[in-house]
Design an enzyme around this catalytic site. Sequence first.
Site, mmCIF file in Angstrom:
data_model
loop_
_atom_site.group_PDB
_atom_site.id
_atom_site.type_symbol
_atom_site.label_atom_id
_atom_site.label_comp_id
_atom_site.label_asym_id
_atom_site.label_seq_id
_atom_site.Cartn_x
_atom_site.Cartn_y
_atom_site.Cartn_z
ATOM 1 N N GLU A 1 -7.276 -10.011 18.907
ATOM 2 C CA GLU A 1 -8.649 -10.488 19.168
ATOM 3 C C GLU A 1 -9.117 -11.328 17.986
ATOM 4 O OE1 GLU A 1 -10.132 -6.577 19.836
ATOM 5 O OE2 GLU A 1 -10.198 -6.076 17.708
ATOM 6 N N SER B 1 -7.175 -6.735 10.471
ATOM 7 C CA SER B 1 -8.614 -7.035 10.625
ATOM 8 C C SER B 1 -9.131 -7.705 9.357
ATOM 9 C CB SER B 1 -9.398 -5.736 10.869
ATOM 10 O OG SER B 1 -9.178 -4.848 9.774
ATOM 11 N N CYS C 1 9.114 19.163 -11.033
ATOM 12 C CA CYS C 1 8.337 20.053 -11.924
ATOM 13 C C CYS C 1 7.549 21.101 -11.160
ATOM 14 C CB CYS C 1 7.400 19.214 -12.790
ATOM 15 S SG CYS C 1 5.964 18.609 -11.876
ATOM 16 N N CYS D 1 3.951 14.805 -12.962
ATOM 17 C CA CYS D 1 4.981 14.023 -13.685
ATOM 18 C C CYS D 1 5.186 12.710 -12.923
ATOM 19 C CB CYS D 1 6.284 14.824 -13.766
ATOM 20 S SG CYS D 1 7.218 14.867 -12.229
ATOM 21 N N HIS E 1 0.820 -1.209 0.000
ATOM 22 C CA HIS E 1 0.000 0.000 0.000
ATOM 23 C C HIS E 1 0.855 1.261 0.000
ATOM 24 C CE1 HIS E 1 -3.686 -2.336 1.675
ATOM 25 N NE2 HIS E 1 -3.498 -2.524 0.383
HETATM 26 C C1 BV8 Z 1 -8.166 -2.265 -5.176
HETATM 27 C C2 BV8 Z 1 -2.833 3.129 2.545
HETATM 28 C C3 BV8 Z 1 -8.496 -2.840 -7.439
HETATM 29 C C4 BV8 Z 1 -3.402 4.486 2.832
HETATM 30 C C5 BV8 Z 1 -4.764 1.617 2.639
HETATM 31 C C6 BV8 Z 1 -15.583 -4.798 -1.882
HETATM 32 C C7 BV8 Z 1 -16.453 -3.792 -1.498
HETATM 33 C C8 BV8 Z 1 -16.071 -2.446 -1.506
HETATM 34 C C9 BV8 Z 1 -14.786 -2.079 -1.877
HETATM 35 C C10 BV8 Z 1 -13.926 -3.084 -2.235
HETATM 36 C C11 BV8 Z 1 -14.300 -4.437 -2.262
HETATM 37 N N1 BV8 Z 1 -13.242 -5.158 -2.678
HETATM 38 C C12 BV8 Z 1 -12.222 -4.321 -2.925
HETATM 39 C C13 BV8 Z 1 -12.646 -3.060 -2.657
HETATM 40 C C14 BV8 Z 1 -11.960 -1.823 -2.742
HETATM 41 C C15 BV8 Z 1 -11.128 -1.543 -1.511
HETATM 42 C C16 BV8 Z 1 -11.518 -2.279 -0.254
HETATM 43 O O1 BV8 Z 1 -10.978 -3.342 0.054
HETATM 44 N N2 BV8 Z 1 -12.417 -1.682 0.508
HETATM 45 C C17 BV8 Z 1 -12.799 -2.298 1.764
HETATM 46 C C18 BV8 Z 1 -13.136 -1.227 2.767
HETATM 47 C C19 BV8 Z 1 -13.929 -3.284 1.503
HETATM 48 N N3 BV8 Z 1 -9.777 -1.941 -1.873
HETATM 49 C C20 BV8 Z 1 -9.077 -1.080 -2.624
HETATM 50 O O2 BV8 Z 1 -9.494 -0.039 -3.063
HETATM 51 C C21 BV8 Z 1 -7.661 -1.542 -2.953
HETATM 52 N N4 BV8 Z 1 -7.490 -1.448 -4.382
HETATM 53 O O3 BV8 Z 1 -8.966 -3.091 -4.813
HETATM 54 O O4 BV8 Z 1 -7.845 -2.014 -6.499
HETATM 55 C C22 BV8 Z 1 -7.531 -3.891 -7.847
HETATM 56 C C23 BV8 Z 1 -7.239 -4.929 -6.965
HETATM 57 C C24 BV8 Z 1 -6.369 -5.920 -7.382
HETATM 58 C C25 BV8 Z 1 -5.806 -5.861 -8.657
HETATM 59 C C26 BV8 Z 1 -6.118 -4.797 -9.510
HETATM 60 C C27 BV8 Z 1 -6.994 -3.802 -9.095
HETATM 61 C C28 BV8 Z 1 -6.634 -0.600 -2.325
HETATM 62 C C29 BV8 Z 1 -6.787 -0.614 -0.820
HETATM 63 C C30 BV8 Z 1 -5.641 0.175 -0.195
HETATM 64 C C31 BV8 Z 1 -6.194 1.261 0.703
HETATM 65 N N5 BV8 Z 1 -5.077 1.895 1.407
HETATM 66 N N6 BV8 Z 1 -3.648 2.128 3.233
HETATM 67 C C32 BV8 Z 1 -3.298 4.843 4.278
HETATM 68 O O5 BV8 Z 1 -2.767 4.044 5.070
HETATM 69 O O6 BV8 Z 1 -3.750 5.939 4.605
HETATM 70 S S1 BV8 Z 1 -5.724 0.581 3.503
HETATM 71 C C33 BV8 Z 1 -5.297 0.611 5.135
HETATM 72 O O7 BV8 Z 1 -6.406 0.065 5.826
HETATM 73 C C34 BV8 Z 1 -4.134 -0.276 5.509
HETATM 74 O O8 BV8 Z 1 -3.128 -0.259 4.559
HETATM 75 C C35 BV8 Z 1 -4.768 -1.630 5.681
HETATM 76 O O9 BV8 Z 1 -4.876 -2.275 4.440
HETATM 77 C C36 BV8 Z 1 -6.130 -1.228 6.127
HETATM 78 C C37 BV8 Z 1 -6.192 -1.241 7.634
HETATM 79 O O10 BV8 Z 1 -6.395 -2.516 8.003
HETATM 80 P P1 BV8 Z 1 -5.450 -3.192 9.082
HETATM 81 O O11 BV8 Z 1 -4.031 -2.991 8.714
HETATM 82 O O12 BV8 Z 1 -5.947 -4.572 9.215
HETATM 83 O O13 BV8 Z 1 -5.698 -2.355 10.413
HETATM 84 P P2 BV8 Z 1 -6.952 -2.429 11.373
HETATM 85 O O14 BV8 Z 1 -6.843 -1.299 12.326
HETATM 86 O O15 BV8 Z 1 -8.187 -2.601 10.546
HETATM 87 O O16 BV8 Z 1 -6.754 -3.797 12.153
HETATM 88 C C38 BV8 Z 1 -5.687 -3.912 13.067
HETATM 89 C C39 BV8 Z 1 -5.745 -5.329 13.581
HETATM 90 O O17 BV8 Z 1 -4.623 -5.541 14.434
HETATM 91 C C40 BV8 Z 1 -6.988 -5.614 14.404
HETATM 92 O O18 BV8 Z 1 -7.507 -6.875 14.003
HETATM 93 C C41 BV8 Z 1 -6.460 -5.689 15.844
HETATM 94 O O19 BV8 Z 1 -7.161 -6.637 16.613
HETATM 95 C C42 BV8 Z 1 -5.050 -6.160 15.614
HETATM 96 N N7 BV8 Z 1 -4.079 -5.763 16.640
HETATM 97 C C43 BV8 Z 1 -4.007 -4.584 17.321
HETATM 98 N N8 BV8 Z 1 -2.922 -4.606 18.128
HETATM 99 C C44 BV8 Z 1 -2.306 -5.809 17.940
HETATM 100 C C45 BV8 Z 1 -3.038 -6.551 16.989
HETATM 101 N N9 BV8 Z 1 -2.681 -7.784 16.586
HETATM 102 C C46 BV8 Z 1 -1.585 -8.330 17.145
HETATM 103 N N10 BV8 Z 1 -0.819 -7.681 18.057
HETATM 104 C C47 BV8 Z 1 -1.145 -6.435 18.476
HETATM 105 N N11 BV8 Z 1 -0.378 -5.805 19.387
HETATM 106 ZN ZN ZN Z 2 6.493 16.589 -10.986
#
Ligand code: BV8
Ligand code: ZN
Length: 284
Positions: free
Chosen positions: A259, A233, A196, A154, A143
């Site tokens: 969790e 998650s 640029c 550019c 990501h």
């Molecule tokens: C794409 C960068 C096409 C920016 C991020 C179906 C419906 C609707 C939409 C979609 C769909 N299928 C696909 C999509 C589109 C969308 C998507 O998935 N939407 C979701 C909401 C459904 N996906 C996209 O748009 C992706 N692109 O699909 O393009 C394509 C695909 C393939 C090939 C060609 C074309 C692009 C998605 C990228 C978005 N950018 N990040 C930024 O960071 O600001 S996403 C961002 O959120 C993160 O990178 C990560 O991916 C996500 C966060 O999730 P987690 O990392 O899991 O974090 P979270 O807080 O949720 O969970 C933390 C976990 O840790 C918890 O479970 C917790 O219990 C646990 N935890 C906490 N502490 C600990 C722990 N575990 C262990 N130890 C600890 N100490």
């Molecule tokens: Zn530029």
Amino acid sequence: MPPSKDLHAFKKVLSASKNIIVVAGAGLSAASGIPTFRGSGGMWRKYDAMSLATPESFAENPSLVWQFYHYRRESALKASPNAAHVALSSFTIPKVRERIAPGSDFTLITQNVDGLSPRSNEQVFAQAGVTVPDTPPYLIEMHGRLFDIKCTQCDHVEFDTSSPICEALAGTEALVEKKELDANIPIENLPRCRKCGSLARPGVVWFGEVPHDMPVIDKLVEKADLCLVIGTSSAVYPAAGYAAEVADNGGTVAVFNFERTPGDEDVDFLFLGGCEEWLPKALS
Ligand code: BV8
Ligand code: ZN
């Protein structure tokens, strides 16, 4: 049958695995003090990042989006890798891994953009006095990276850890903490492309954009006989689908999470608790 919690049994599977991948999320960096997105202190709950992490919101309000990313850059710069990052970095070193999983290939596929895994690798490899070959890649930041600054016009992308990234954003992280994102930084004072001069954006993959290295990742997922799912998650695709693909191909899946998460009742191993506690034990 419910997932096993038997670390000994896991290590036996690990020792026989040849193509190991990790899919990591924000939970990997939680112990470093970086807020997760959906957890209790979840920053995205506060700022609804789904609306901020999109090309549309950047086009509409680059000042607001830049304040959000400036805030995350500053917290990532203040953070250090934790024991989970270090355990993954040492497992990345071939001669270390040879003892644990002889003859195996390994790739960490991280969703995190905070730069803590590359920083941990750099520190751990230097301490061990090794360089690690990059075929197959040992780290994929699918990501993108908070510290890549990408031009909106550019093709220039520059790795830039300046703090602040530009004068106009200095100190605005305090506003973000107080949830007072204000959007009145004039666009000309926002980060510019050094090549640029156009408006620059954070080099991360937003919703609706294609993640990096998809062809490489698809091949690694197809070949994997063991997939560790760490601190995610599993809510965002395509990353959220990789573990199921490995399982469908007959591979083993081990979840490390604080969790329960959707679908974890079907995995082979489930280690509940902090990954910073589990990984040093699981990968040694
Ligand atoms: C794409 C960068 C096409 C920016 C991020 C179906 C419906 C609707 C939409 C979609 C769909 N299928 C696909 C999509 C589109 C969308 C998507 O998935 N939407 C979701 C909401 C459904 N996906 C996209 O748009 C992706 N692109 O699909 O393009 C394509 C695909 C393939 C090939 C060609 C074309 C692009 C998605 C990228 C978005 N950018 N990040 C930024 O960071 O600001 S996403 C961002 O959120 C993160 O990178 C990560 O991916 C996500 C966060 O999730 P987690 O990392 O899991 O974090 P979270 O807080 O949720 O969970 C933390 C976990 O840790 C918890 O479970 C917790 O219990 C646990 N935890 C906490 N502490 C600990 C722990 N575990 C262990 N130890 C600890 N100490
Ligand atoms: Zn530029």
